[in-house]
Design a protein around this motif. Structure first.
Motif, PDB file in Angstrom:
ATOM      1  N   TYR A   1       0.885  -1.156   0.000  1.00  0.00           N
ATOM      2  CA  TYR A   1       0.000   0.000   0.000  1.00  0.00           C
ATOM      3  C   TYR A   1       0.924   1.207   0.000  1.00  0.00           C
ATOM      4  O   TYR A   1       1.622   1.454   0.980  1.00  0.00           O
ATOM      5  N   ASN A   2       0.944   1.935  -1.098  1.00  0.00           N
ATOM      6  CA  ASN A   2       1.875   3.054  -1.265  1.00  0.00           C
ATOM      7  C   ASN A   2       3.296   2.567  -0.977  1.00  0.00           C
ATOM      8  O   ASN A   2       3.777   1.680  -1.642  1.00  0.00           O
ATOM      9  N   SER A   3       3.956   3.084   0.028  1.00  0.00           N
ATOM     10  CA  SER A   3       5.333   2.663   0.301  1.00  0.00           C
ATOM     11  C   SER A   3       5.418   1.563   1.369  1.00  0.00           C
ATOM     12  O   SER A   3       6.494   1.046   1.649  1.00  0.00           O
ATOM     13  N   LYS A   4       4.269   1.180   1.959  1.00  0.00           N
ATOM     14  CA  LYS A   4       4.276   0.155   3.002  1.00  0.00           C
ATOM     15  C   LYS A   4       4.197  -1.245   2.372  1.00  0.00           C
ATOM     16  O   LYS A   4       3.173  -1.625   1.794  1.00  0.00           O
ATOM     17  N   LYS A   5       5.279  -2.021   2.505  1.00  0.00           N
ATOM     18  CA  LYS A   5       5.297  -3.382   1.982  1.00  0.00           C
ATOM     19  C   LYS A   5       4.463  -4.286   2.883  1.00  0.00           C
ATOM     20  O   LYS A   5       4.676  -4.332   4.085  1.00  0.00           O
ATOM     21  N   ILE A   6       3.537  -4.989   2.260  1.00  0.00           N
ATOM     22  CA  ILE A   6       2.716  -5.948   2.996  1.00  0.00           C
ATOM     23  C   ILE A   6       3.282  -7.352   2.761  1.00  0.00           C
ATOM     24  O   ILE A   6       3.479  -8.105   3.699  1.00  0.00           O
ATOM     25  N   TYR A   7       3.544  -7.680   1.511  1.00  0.00           N
ATOM     26  CA  TYR A   7       4.140  -8.964   1.137  1.00  0.00           C
ATOM     27  C   TYR A   7       5.271  -8.732   0.164  1.00  0.00           C
ATOM     28  O   TYR A   7       5.164  -7.887  -0.725  1.00  0.00           O
ATOM     29  N   GLU A   8       6.324  -9.492   0.340  1.00  0.00           N
ATOM     30  CA  GLU A   8       7.434  -9.459  -0.608  1.00  0.00           C
ATOM     31  C   GLU A   8       7.857 -10.899  -0.885  1.00  0.00           C
ATOM     32  O   GLU A   8       8.295 -11.614   0.013  1.00  0.00           O
ATOM     33  N   ASN A   9       7.633 -11.324  -2.118  1.00  0.00           N
ATOM     34  CA  ASN A   9       7.989 -12.674  -2.567  1.00  0.00           C
ATOM     35  C   ASN A   9       7.347 -13.773  -1.716  1.00  0.00           C
ATOM     36  O   ASN A   9       8.003 -14.736  -1.323  1.00  0.00           O
ATOM     37  N   LEU A  10       6.062 -13.639  -1.448  1.00  0.00           N
ATOM     38  CA  LEU A  10       5.314 -14.655  -0.702  1.00  0.00           C
ATOM     39  C   LEU A  10       5.103 -15.872  -1.590  1.00  0.00           C
ATOM     40  O   LEU A  10       4.701 -15.749  -2.754  1.00  0.00           O
ATOM     41  N   ASN A  11       5.374 -17.043  -1.045  1.00  0.00           N
ATOM     42  CA  ASN A  11       5.162 -18.304  -1.748  1.00  0.00           C
ATOM     43  C   ASN A  11       4.319 -19.209  -0.868  1.00  0.00           C
ATOM     44  O   ASN A  11       4.618 -19.389   0.313  1.00  0.00           O
ATOM     45  N   LEU A  12       3.256 -19.776  -1.466  1.00  0.00           N
ATOM     46  CA  LEU A  12       2.339 -20.609  -0.698  1.00  0.00           C
ATOM     47  C   LEU A  12       1.540 -21.474  -1.661  1.00  0.00           C
ATOM     48  O   LEU A  12       1.075 -20.994  -2.697  1.00  0.00           O
ATOM     49  N   GLN A  13       1.415 -22.732  -1.333  1.00  0.00           N
ATOM     50  CA  GLN A  13       0.534 -23.623  -2.082  1.00  0.00           C
ATOM     51  C   GLN A  13      -0.396 -24.297  -1.090  1.00  0.00           C
ATOM     52  O   GLN A  13       0.045 -24.773  -0.045  1.00  0.00           O
ATOM     53  N   ILE A  14      -1.679 -24.316  -1.435  1.00  0.00           N
ATOM     54  CA  ILE A  14      -2.669 -24.968  -0.591  1.00  0.00           C
ATOM     55  C   ILE A  14      -3.329 -26.052  -1.428  1.00  0.00           C
ATOM     56  O   ILE A  14      -3.850 -25.790  -2.507  1.00  0.00           O
ATOM     57  N   LYS A  15      -3.272 -27.261  -0.902  1.00  0.00           N
ATOM     58  CA  LYS A  15      -3.795 -28.412  -1.631  1.00  0.00           C
ATOM     59  C   LYS A  15      -5.244 -28.698  -1.260  1.00  0.00           C
ATOM     60  O   LYS A  15      -5.724 -28.309  -0.198  1.00  0.00           O
ATOM     61  N   GLU A  16      -5.885 -29.416  -2.139  1.00  0.00           N
ATOM     62  CA  GLU A  16      -7.242 -29.883  -1.974  1.00  0.00           C
ATOM     63  C   GLU A  16      -7.431 -30.535  -0.607  1.00  0.00           C
ATOM     64  O   GLU A  16      -6.591 -31.286  -0.138  1.00  0.00           O
ATOM     65  N   GLY A  17      -8.545 -30.182   0.058  1.00  0.00           N
ATOM     66  CA  GLY A  17      -8.885 -30.788   1.331  1.00  0.00           C
ATOM     67  C   GLY A  17      -8.171 -30.208   2.533  1.00  0.00           C
ATOM     68  O   GLY A  17      -8.358 -30.680   3.643  1.00  0.00           O
ATOM     69  N   THR A  18      -7.365 -29.175   2.331  1.00  0.00           N
ATOM     70  CA  THR A  18      -6.582 -28.577   3.408  1.00  0.00           C
ATOM     71  C   THR A  18      -7.388 -27.515   4.145  1.00  0.00           C
ATOM     72  O   THR A  18      -8.124 -26.753   3.538  1.00  0.00           O
ATOM     73  N   ILE A  19      -7.224 -27.461   5.442  1.00  0.00           N
ATOM     74  CA  ILE A  19      -7.757 -26.347   6.230  1.00  0.00           C
ATOM     75  C   ILE A  19      -6.548 -25.533   6.652  1.00  0.00           C
ATOM     76  O   ILE A  19      -5.606 -26.061   7.236  1.00  0.00           O
ATOM     77  N   PHE A  20      -6.556 -24.250   6.314  1.00  0.00           N
ATOM     78  CA  PHE A  20      -5.392 -23.399   6.485  1.00  0.00           C
ATOM     79  C   PHE A  20      -5.792 -22.151   7.231  1.00  0.00           C
ATOM     80  O   PHE A  20      -6.779 -21.512   6.885  1.00  0.00           O
ATOM     81  N   GLY A  21      -5.063 -21.799   8.268  1.00  0.00           N
ATOM     82  CA  GLY A  21      -5.401 -20.617   9.047  1.00  0.00           C
ATOM     83  C   GLY A  21      -4.372 -19.518   8.896  1.00  0.00           C
ATOM     84  O   GLY A  21      -3.179 -19.787   8.774  1.00  0.00           O
ATOM     85  N   LEU A  22      -4.839 -18.286   8.883  1.00  0.00           N
ATOM     86  CA  LEU A  22      -3.978 -17.104   8.892  1.00  0.00           C
ATOM     87  C   LEU A  22      -4.183 -16.410  10.225  1.00  0.00           C
ATOM     88  O   LEU A  22      -5.286 -15.979  10.526  1.00  0.00           O
ATOM     89  N   LEU A  23      -3.134 -16.323  10.998  1.00  0.00           N
ATOM     90  CA  LEU A  23      -3.231 -15.650  12.280  1.00  0.00           C
ATOM     91  C   LEU A  23      -2.162 -14.574  12.350  1.00  0.00           C
ATOM     92  O   LEU A  23      -1.059 -14.756  11.842  1.00  0.00           O
ATOM     93  N   GLY A  24      -2.474 -13.468  12.982  1.00  0.00           N
ATOM     94  CA  GLY A  24      -1.494 -12.414  13.137  1.00  0.00           C
ATOM     95  C   GLY A  24      -2.115 -11.171  13.732  1.00  0.00           C
ATOM     96  O   GLY A  24      -3.329 -11.049  13.834  1.00  0.00           O
ATOM     97  N   LYS A  25      -1.259 -10.246  14.083  1.00  0.00           N
ATOM     98  CA  LYS A  25      -1.705  -8.970  14.640  1.00  0.00           C
ATOM     99  C   LYS A  25      -2.435  -8.160  13.584  1.00  0.00           C
ATOM    100  O   LYS A  25      -2.312  -8.415  12.384  1.00  0.00           O
ATOM    101  N   ASN A  26      -3.149  -7.147  14.036  1.00  0.00           N
ATOM    102  CA  ASN A  26      -3.814  -6.239  13.109  1.00  0.00           C
ATOM    103  C   ASN A  26      -2.780  -5.562  12.220  1.00  0.00           C
ATOM    104  O   ASN A  26      -1.702  -5.181  12.685  1.00  0.00           O
ATOM    105  N   GLY A  27      -3.127  -5.444  10.943  1.00  0.00           N
ATOM    106  CA  GLY A  27      -2.276  -4.700  10.022  1.00  0.00           C
ATOM    107  C   GLY A  27      -1.128  -5.474   9.402  1.00  0.00           C
ATOM    108  O   GLY A  27      -0.298  -4.881   8.721  1.00  0.00           O
ATOM    109  N   VAL A  28      -1.075  -6.796   9.592  1.00  0.00           N
ATOM    110  CA  VAL A  28       0.047  -7.552   9.021  1.00  0.00           C
ATOM    111  C   VAL A  28      -0.275  -8.154   7.654  1.00  0.00           C
ATOM    112  O   VAL A  28       0.602  -8.751   7.036  1.00  0.00           O
TER     113      VAL A  28
END
Length: 182
Positions: free
Chosen positions: A53-80
């Motif tokens: 967002y403008n000059s604030k980097k949120i993700y840089e070179n994120l790599n992720l694969q989610i396979k069929e049947g997977t339950i995946f959670g994203l946890l973190g502080k506000n604003g990450v």
């Protein structure tokens, strides 16, 4: 036929992705015309994704694969970047670079076929609390060309809810399940 359910749960949002995959001669496209490959069970494929967002980097070179049947959670502080990733997955935001594929299609340019099988339910969703479960089903059904009333009520019956019960009397979790059933 095989059902794929992926839930990404965050502190502020729930992303529920549902897709029916038809296995025809190793085909996952539902048409029976594609060739099987070793990555056919990957439903979300993110590689070298960068977003800011403008000059604030949120993700840089994120790599992720989610396979069929997977339950995946994203946890973190506000604003990450939890909601940002969900918005990229839904196609509301386009990555600055890299790729984000949902069932092999770029998330920012999903086909109508894929879009019709994706639902997004934010924590602060709006419901018509004055309506009963039966009324809300009747109200929303015409918006879906392939609406299957028995499937909706099968889901509702799993919660042992009265079809005449007002949404205002349901818990947040029950209300969420009714809305996702739509």
């Amino acid at each position: 036929m095989e059902n794929i359910i992926l839930s990404i749960i965050t502190l502020g949002a729930l992303f529920y992705l549902y897709k029916k995959i038809f296995k025809n001669n190793g085909c996952n496209c539902g048409k029976g015309s594609c060739k099987s490959n070793e990555n056919s069970d990957i439903i979300i494929d993110i590689s070298n994704l960068s977003y800011s967002y403008n000059s604030k980097k949120i993700y840089e070179n994120l790599n992720l694969q989610i396979k069929e049947g997977t339950i995946f959670g994203l946890l973190g502080k506000n604003g990450v970047g939890k909601s940002t990733l969900i918005n990229i997955l839904m196609g509301f935001l386009k990555p600055n670079s890299g790729k984000c594929l949902i069932f092999g299609e770029p998330s920012h340019n999903l086909s109508a076929q894929i879009k019709k099988d994706i639902a997004l339910l934010y924590e602060g969703f709006i419901t018509y609390d004055f309506m009963s479960i039966k009324e809300i089903e009747k109200y929303f059904a015409p918006f879906y060309p392939n609406w299957k009333k028995p499937v909706f009520y099968e889901l509702i019956n799993l919660m042992n809810l009265n079809h005449n019960q007002k949404l205002s009397t349901l818990s947040f979790g029950q209300k969420s399940q009714v809305i996702l059933g739509l």
